[in-house]
Design a protein around this motif. Sequence first.
Motif, mmCIF file in Angstrom:
data_model
loop_
_atom_site.group_PDB
_atom_site.id
_atom_site.type_symbol
_atom_site.label_atom_id
_atom_site.label_comp_id
_atom_site.label_asym_id
_atom_site.label_seq_id
_atom_site.Cartn_x
_atom_site.Cartn_y
_atom_site.Cartn_z
ATOM 1 N N ARG A 130 1.102 -0.730 -0.155
ATOM 2 C CA ARG A 130 -0.053 -0.428 0.107
ATOM 3 C C ARG A 130 1.048 1.157 0.285
ATOM 4 O O ARG A 130 0.665 2.270 -0.836
ATOM 5 C CB ARG A 130 -1.027 0.221 0.843
ATOM 6 N N ARG B 156 7.812 -7.651 -5.233
ATOM 7 C CA ARG B 156 7.874 -8.121 -4.957
ATOM 8 C C ARG B 156 9.292 -8.468 -3.779
ATOM 9 O O ARG B 156 9.675 -8.566 -2.624
ATOM 10 C CB ARG B 156 7.464 -9.863 -5.024
ATOM 11 N N ARG C 216 -0.235 -12.827 1.757
ATOM 12 C CA ARG C 216 -0.682 -13.403 0.937
ATOM 13 C C ARG C 216 0.242 -14.458 0.605
ATOM 14 O O ARG C 216 0.030 -15.521 0.140
ATOM 15 C CB ARG C 216 -0.754 -12.768 -0.662
ATOM 16 N N ASP C 217 1.339 -14.186 0.541
ATOM 17 C CA ASP C 217 2.974 -14.781 0.773
ATOM 18 C C ASP C 217 3.717 -14.908 1.737
ATOM 19 O O ASP C 217 5.162 -15.504 1.943
ATOM 20 C CB ASP C 217 3.734 -14.632 -0.627
ATOM 21 N N ARG D 164 -2.108 -13.889 -10.173
ATOM 22 C CA ARG D 164 -0.335 -13.364 -10.778
ATOM 23 C C ARG D 164 0.125 -14.841 -10.223
ATOM 24 O O ARG D 164 0.368 -15.811 -9.392
ATOM 25 C CB ARG D 164 -0.113 -12.438 -9.297
HETATM 26 O O1 DC Z 1 -4.020 -6.985 2.682
HETATM 27 P P1 DC Z 1 -3.504 -5.738 1.861
HETATM 28 O O2 DC Z 1 -5.114 -5.828 1.749
HETATM 29 O O3 DC Z 1 -2.980 -4.686 2.855
HETATM 30 O O4 DC Z 1 -2.749 -5.530 1.636
HETATM 31 C C1 DC Z 1 -2.743 -4.783 -0.428
HETATM 32 C C2 DC Z 1 -2.354 -5.660 -1.531
HETATM 33 O O5 DC Z 1 -1.027 -5.747 -1.246
HETATM 34 C C3 DC Z 1 -2.818 -6.506 -1.477
HETATM 35 O O6 DC Z 1 -4.397 -6.617 -2.290
HETATM 36 C C4 DC Z 1 -2.087 -7.739 -2.154
HETATM 37 C C5 DC Z 1 -1.276 -7.208 -2.217
HETATM 38 N N1 DC Z 1 -0.288 -7.955 -0.808
HETATM 39 C C6 DC Z 1 0.964 -8.769 -1.267
HETATM 40 O O7 DC Z 1 0.042 -9.403 -2.867
HETATM 41 N N2 DC Z 1 1.916 -9.896 -1.003
HETATM 42 C C7 DC Z 1 1.906 -9.508 0.392
HETATM 43 N N3 DC Z 1 2.378 -10.657 1.984
HETATM 44 C C8 DC Z 1 0.750 -8.637 1.564
HETATM 45 C C9 DC Z 1 -0.102 -7.976 0.868
#
Ligand code: DC
Length: 208
Positions: free
Chosen positions: A36, A91, A113-114, A170
């Motif tokens: 973000r 990333r 997410r990962d 993705r």
């Molecule tokens: O959890 P969030 O909604 O604040 O995350 C914002 C965006 O960041 C979400 O659409 C996917 C990405 N994200 C990611 O790809 N890998 C992460 N470890 C955390 C978030």
Amino acid sequence: MIIAIDGPAASGKGTLGRRLARHFGLVYLDTGALYRAVAAALLDAGIDPDDNAAAVAAAASIDPAILGDPRLRTTEVGQAASIVAAKPEVRAALLQYQRDVAATAPGAVLDGRDIATVVCPDADVKFFVTADLAVRAQRRHVELTGGGQMIEQGAVMDDLSARDARDQARADAPLTLSEHAHLLDTTKLDIEAAFKAAVEIVDGTTRA
Ligand code: DC
């Protein structure tokens, strides 16, 4: 101890992560705030979030002090975050910072997410937190309108659904349920019950 929490937007993973960190005396990192922050830097500069070079440069110069800024919580920044998060070089630029936080003594809780798959594949405990889309949309709507944003619940649902699709489809580090992760479905669990279940799992794992 490292606790990894993954899951889709508005599943309750942030609230759970903060509570677990406090309970076990660990550092907490909301890794979504990193993506973000990259997105917000681009939007503030009037740059398209799809601009790879600019996104990588923003990721390389992130100031961790802004991670708690409420400006990062808007739906516009969330959408742009999922665009920059699909870029492998972004990333890669954010990976070491996350691993450094994970290595902080006495340990850390990271949510994203990962985390279980890429950032901390050796985490002691892994959770995958999820909930039905409609329930997540309702929770996020309450959060956004409570913070003063004017938005319809249907628009929140569309936003989450678009982000889910992008985060899962993705090629690089997509959101997936990793092997050995404990699944916590919060559709019918309130935060207290989810927290209790998670503490029991952590206690059970660390005792074993
Ligand atoms: O959890 P969030 O909604 O604040 O995350 C914002 C965006 O960041 C979400 O659409 C996917 C990405 N994200 C990611 O790809 N890998 C992460 N470890 C955390 C978030």
